[in-house]
Design an enzyme around this catalytic site. Sequence first.
Site, short mmCIF file in Angstrom:
data_model
loop_
_atom_site.label_atom_id
_atom_site.label_comp_id
_atom_site.label_asym_id
_atom_site.label_seq_id
_atom_site.Cartn_x
_atom_site.Cartn_y
_atom_site.Cartn_z
N CYS A 106 -1.68 9.10 2.86
CA CYS A 106 -1.39 8.54 1.54
C CYS A 106 -2.52 8.82 0.56
O CYS A 106 -2.30 8.81 -0.66
CB CYS A 106 -1.12 7.04 1.62
SG CYS A 106 -2.48 6.08 2.32
N GLU A 142 0.89 -1.17 0.00
CA GLU A 142 0.00 0.00 0.00
C GLU A 142 0.92 1.21 0.00
O GLU A 142 1.54 1.53 1.01
CB GLU A 142 -0.91 -0.03 1.23
CG GLU A 142 -2.09 0.91 1.13
CD GLU A 142 -1.76 2.32 1.60
OE1 GLU A 142 -1.42 3.14 0.71
OE2 GLU A 142 -1.83 2.60 2.78
#
Length: 477
Positions: free
Chosen positions: A252, A218
């Site tokens: 993110c 990720e």
Amino acid sequence: MSATELTRMDAVLARQKKAFTTAQPEALSVRRDRMDRAIAMLIDHRDDFAKAVSADFGHRSIEQTLMTDILPSVSALKHARKHFEAWSRNEKRKAMFPLGLLGAKAEVRWQPKGVVGVIAPWNFPVGMVMVPMAGVLAAGNRAMIKPSEFTERVSELFAEVVPQYFAEEEMAVFTGGVEVGTAFSKLAFDHLIFTGATSVGKHIMRAAAENLVPVTLELGGKSPTFIGRSANKAKAAQRIAMGKMMNAGQICLAPDYLLVAKEQEDEVIGNVVNSVSAMYPTLLSNDDYTSVVNGRNRERLESYLADAREKGAELIEVNPGNEDFGASNGNKMPLTIVRNVTDDMKVMQDEIFGPILPVMTYSAIDEAIDYVNAHDRPLGLYYFGEDKAEEEKVLTRTISGGVTVNDVLFHNAMEDLPFGGVGPSGMGNYHGLDGFKTFSHPRAVYRQSGMDIASLSGFKPPYGKSTQATLARELKK
């Protein structure tokens, strides 16, 4: 890193693998008990974790950590606890014709993989350990955890409290810097999940490849935010401001840059400024506003702004209280909106991960789509607008890890949606059922009937009429 630390990692991995193998088949009640203990650990120590996060950041509100780290972790674990028994059931599959008619049976069994390594980042240092842990535990695995060295107090707290709730053969924590992280990534796990920068993800994948360890990455990237001409500009600005200012942009999935119609640029920027000012009338002494995590990251962000200014960008500092950030001894930064950006500026090349918001303009939505498609596929993509045809064009002509329409970030909060990137923004998914499947092995099981299927179908030599009949039947257009 000392030889003792390396030896301990190897020894714990060996003990976890042995304990896992010895315990198979493990009752589902054992998985439930582990999830119960994980939930209890988070709730019992929620304030301790929140205080540790704030100390590591220089400041982050207790409420934010409870909302963005503890609550999502507890919710993910409760969701998995509610559904894991259904997820674990064997799945019947159809045996190929005519084998099914002759008594053959096929199924998929979801088996735990074994020991899962978890390497977590600093931006949500509790959530990025414990949200994926829901899938790890629901699937029946053991876990080894490497928290971030940049949030040292959180890492130390994990190392302190995890042994109070889990035997080392179930879950273990390893703290330390780059050397520890490098050695950890080289261990022969049965699966490894890493959350962090794309540049580091490449090293993780290389290290895991030595032992052919499957990985979930990720990573992140530059998540674009389309603002269509039909969007409610005030409402869009409020939601963008909330998502960008949360954790001071150190997310993110934060909206990395805006794509706005040329004639609406001033309106959109004005609305963002007003929205930020309403939420944060002051910043330096505001408990609700998070600090940039450390001086190194603050200097990186300041260098982005200097680079953009030198290359002709217009910088709009959103500082409602007219505070003197230069005189502060901390790392808080105000939001800076950057206009007239070009691709040669660092703010348009690197993931920003801070309170900087570039604005690009377009004449037609196709220009914006083409721009996004000419760059790496992002982790998130956002569209604001009421034009359903335009919305569908953006969704069908772009590729991203996930999408939120008329807001930002929220697809990540849906436990029933897979979460993950694509290409440079990551690989693999977790959350809910998708996390359970990521950390499970789908084992194919076929049961043959009592009949001599090979002879009947012509598979068994000597080949003859049955072989020709099977080939003639199956090799038709």
